[in-house]
Design a protein around this motif. Structure first.
Motif, PDB file in Angstrom:
ATOM      1  N   ARG A  11       0.854  -1.187   0.000  1.00  0.00           N
ATOM      2  CA  ARG A  11       0.000   0.000   0.000  1.00  0.00           C
ATOM      3  C   ARG A  11       0.884   1.229   0.000  1.00  0.00           C
ATOM      4  NH1 ARG A  11      -2.949  -2.091   5.208  1.00  0.00           N
ATOM      5  NH2 ARG A  11      -4.055  -3.856   4.358  1.00  0.00           N
ATOM      6  N   PHE A  13       0.759   5.151   1.253  1.00  0.00           N
ATOM      7  CA  PHE A  13       0.041   6.190   1.986  1.00  0.00           C
ATOM      8  C   PHE A  13       0.619   7.528   1.545  1.00  0.00           C
ATOM      9  CE2 PHE A  13      -0.075   2.297   4.343  1.00  0.00           C
ATOM     10  CZ  PHE A  13      -1.314   2.254   4.960  1.00  0.00           C
ATOM     11  N   ALA A  14      -0.175   8.299   0.800  1.00  0.00           N
ATOM     12  CA  ALA A  14       0.408   9.454   0.107  1.00  0.00           C
ATOM     13  C   ALA A  14      -0.192  10.787   0.533  1.00  0.00           C
ATOM     14  CB  ALA A  14       0.235   9.273  -1.396  1.00  0.00           C
ATOM     15  N   ASN A  15       0.548  11.844   0.153  1.00  0.00           N
ATOM     16  CA  ASN A  15       0.067  13.239   0.199  1.00  0.00           C
ATOM     17  C   ASN A  15      -0.300  13.762   1.581  1.00  0.00           C
ATOM     18  OD1 ASN A  15       0.298  13.162  -2.613  1.00  0.00           O
ATOM     19  ND2 ASN A  15      -1.787  12.406  -2.836  1.00  0.00           N
ATOM     20  N   ALA A  16       0.453  13.371   2.592  1.00  0.00           N
ATOM     21  CA  ALA A  16       0.134  13.873   3.931  1.00  0.00           C
ATOM     22  C   ALA A  16       1.257  14.720   4.520  1.00  0.00           C
ATOM     23  CB  ALA A  16      -0.165  12.710   4.871  1.00  0.00           C
ATOM     24  N   TRP A  44      -2.678   7.608  11.140  1.00  0.00           N
ATOM     25  CA  TRP A  44      -3.252   6.880  10.002  1.00  0.00           C
ATOM     26  C   TRP A  44      -3.966   5.625  10.491  1.00  0.00           C
ATOM     27  CZ3 TRP A  44      -2.067   8.403   4.836  1.00  0.00           C
ATOM     28  CH2 TRP A  44      -1.029   9.342   4.700  1.00  0.00           C
ATOM     29  N   ILE A  48      -6.655   2.581   5.587  1.00  0.00           N
ATOM     30  CA  ILE A  48      -7.059   3.729   4.752  1.00  0.00           C
ATOM     31  C   ILE A  48      -5.804   4.470   4.286  1.00  0.00           C
ATOM     32  CG2 ILE A  48      -8.366   5.895   4.693  1.00  0.00           C
ATOM     33  CD1 ILE A  48     -10.069   4.693   7.020  1.00  0.00           C
ATOM     34  N   THR A  49      -5.580   4.488   2.982  1.00  0.00           N
ATOM     35  CA  THR A  49      -4.317   5.034   2.473  1.00  0.00           C
ATOM     36  C   THR A  49      -4.406   6.484   2.014  1.00  0.00           C
ATOM     37  OG1 THR A  49      -4.813   4.224   0.258  1.00  0.00           O
ATOM     38  CG2 THR A  49      -3.541   2.756   1.679  1.00  0.00           C
ATOM     39  N   ASP A  50      -5.617   6.997   1.813  1.00  0.00           N
ATOM     40  CA  ASP A  50      -5.714   8.318   1.187  1.00  0.00           C
ATOM     41  C   ASP A  50      -6.088   9.447   2.149  1.00  0.00           C
ATOM     42  OD1 ASP A  50      -8.247   7.424   1.646  1.00  0.00           O
ATOM     43  OD2 ASP A  50      -9.056   7.935  -0.326  1.00  0.00           O
ATOM     44  N   GLN A  51      -6.197   9.146   3.444  1.00  0.00           N
ATOM     45  CA  GLN A  51      -6.446  10.232   4.384  1.00  0.00           C
ATOM     46  C   GLN A  51      -5.869   9.918   5.754  1.00  0.00           C
ATOM     47  OE1 GLN A  51     -10.769  10.270   3.987  1.00  0.00           O
ATOM     48  NE2 GLN A  51     -10.978   9.442   6.048  1.00  0.00           N
ATOM     49  N   SER A  52      -5.409  10.948   6.426  1.00  0.00           N
ATOM     50  CA  SER A  52      -4.868  10.805   7.776  1.00  0.00           C
ATOM     51  C   SER A  52      -5.409  11.940   8.633  1.00  0.00           C
ATOM     52  CB  SER A  52      -3.333  10.840   7.747  1.00  0.00           C
ATOM     53  OG  SER A  52      -2.889  12.084   7.237  1.00  0.00           O
TER      54      SER A  52
END
Length: 287
Positions: A11, A13-16, A44, A48-52
């Motif tokens: 996975r 986990f991006a853009n945080a 995180w 769930i990979t798209d929000q933290s």
């Protein structure tokens, strides 16, 4: 065909994070983890990979007012609501996620007041904490600054219960270490499986081990020359001044390009791993 081992991400986990991530710590609940950069810590869910969720934010409204950055963060090994983070100002903040959603207000702050007699131009730089680790029991934690490793009792935030000098002989060399940027090196520190010994790295491919019970310490070297299987490592000693004994190495001949920043200790056995530049060394107890 030669067997090729390749790692592929399960996975992403991006853009945080806007800045470099310095820490990742999985929670004891097995469902969440934190990631930390210079100014923020995010929580995180492993699924769930798209929000933290941002739980610490020390970014000032005006970046010119920035006085400290986050250097490391870790979850408590047993209490899933508790985590700590360290800063470049030499403080460790303990936070409780049950108290409030944004953990900008810490529950405890661990800080050792500076001895005025040791005050110098480099004081603030060398007090910056590069790593913080909970003991396996969860009662203690260790912090690594430039010259020492400190053991803290979570029940006492005024001063550490133990302090181990890693390379005190470098105090007289801080000027040249500042000029070659080595003073900003970030050394890690680790506990052994029973929490009675600590290991951390140094220069010249040396690494140090401290026994908390006997207060004895040892310096060992990870090098290609003595990396034959089953070879016993000889203790090394650094001569800081005066007459140099036969087996000692002079502080002036240390190689600051050879450094052990990353160390790991097996959770239950006496097996250690140290990373020296692009070499990984694994050592074990004498069998």
């Amino acid at each position: 065909m030669e067997l090729m081992v390749e790692a592929s991400p399960r996975r992403i986990f991006a853009n945080a994070h806007t800045y470099h991530i310095n820490s990742i710590s999985v929670n004891s609940d097995g469902e969440t983890y934190i990631s930390a950069d210079d100014l923020r810590i995010n929580l995180w869910s492993l699924g769930i990979t798209d929000q933290s969720f941002n739980i610490v934010d020390i970014k000032p409204a005006n970046m010119e007012e920035l006085t400290e950055v986050i250097t490391a963060a870790e979850f408590h090994p047993k209490e899933c609501n508790t985590f700590v983070y360290s800063s470049s100002k030499g403080t460790i903040r303990l936070c409780d996620m049950r108290a409030q959603a944004l953990c900008d207000q810490h529950a405890k702050i661990f800080e050792e007041p500076e001895d005025p007699s040791n005050r110098s131009f480099f004081s603030e730089i060398i007090s910056s904490i590069s790593d913080v680790r909970f003991s396996h029991s969860g009662r203690y934690m260790i912090s690594r600054d430039y010259l020492s490793v400190k053991v803290w009792d979570l029940h006492m935030d005024t001063k550490p219960v133990e302090t181990f000098q890693v390379h005190e002989y470098l105090r007289s060399k801080l000027c040249s270490l500042y000029e070659n940027d080595c003073i900003f090196d970030k050394f890690e520190c680790v506990w052994n499986g029973t929490d009675n010994a600590i290991m951390t790295g140094s220069y010249n491919n040396f690494f140090r081990m401290f026994d908390r019970n006997t207060k004895r310490d040892i310096t060992l070297e990870a090098s290609r020359e003595n990396a034959k299987p089953k070879q016993v490592l000889k203790p090394r000693r650094v001569c800081a001044g005066g007459k140099r004994k036969k087996d000692e190495i002079s502080v002036d001949s240390l190689d600051f390009n050879k450094k052990i920043l990353h160390t790991a200790w097996h959770p239950s056995e006496n097996i250690i791993a140290v990373a020296a530049t692009n070499n990984l060394y694994i050592f074990t107890d004498k069998q």
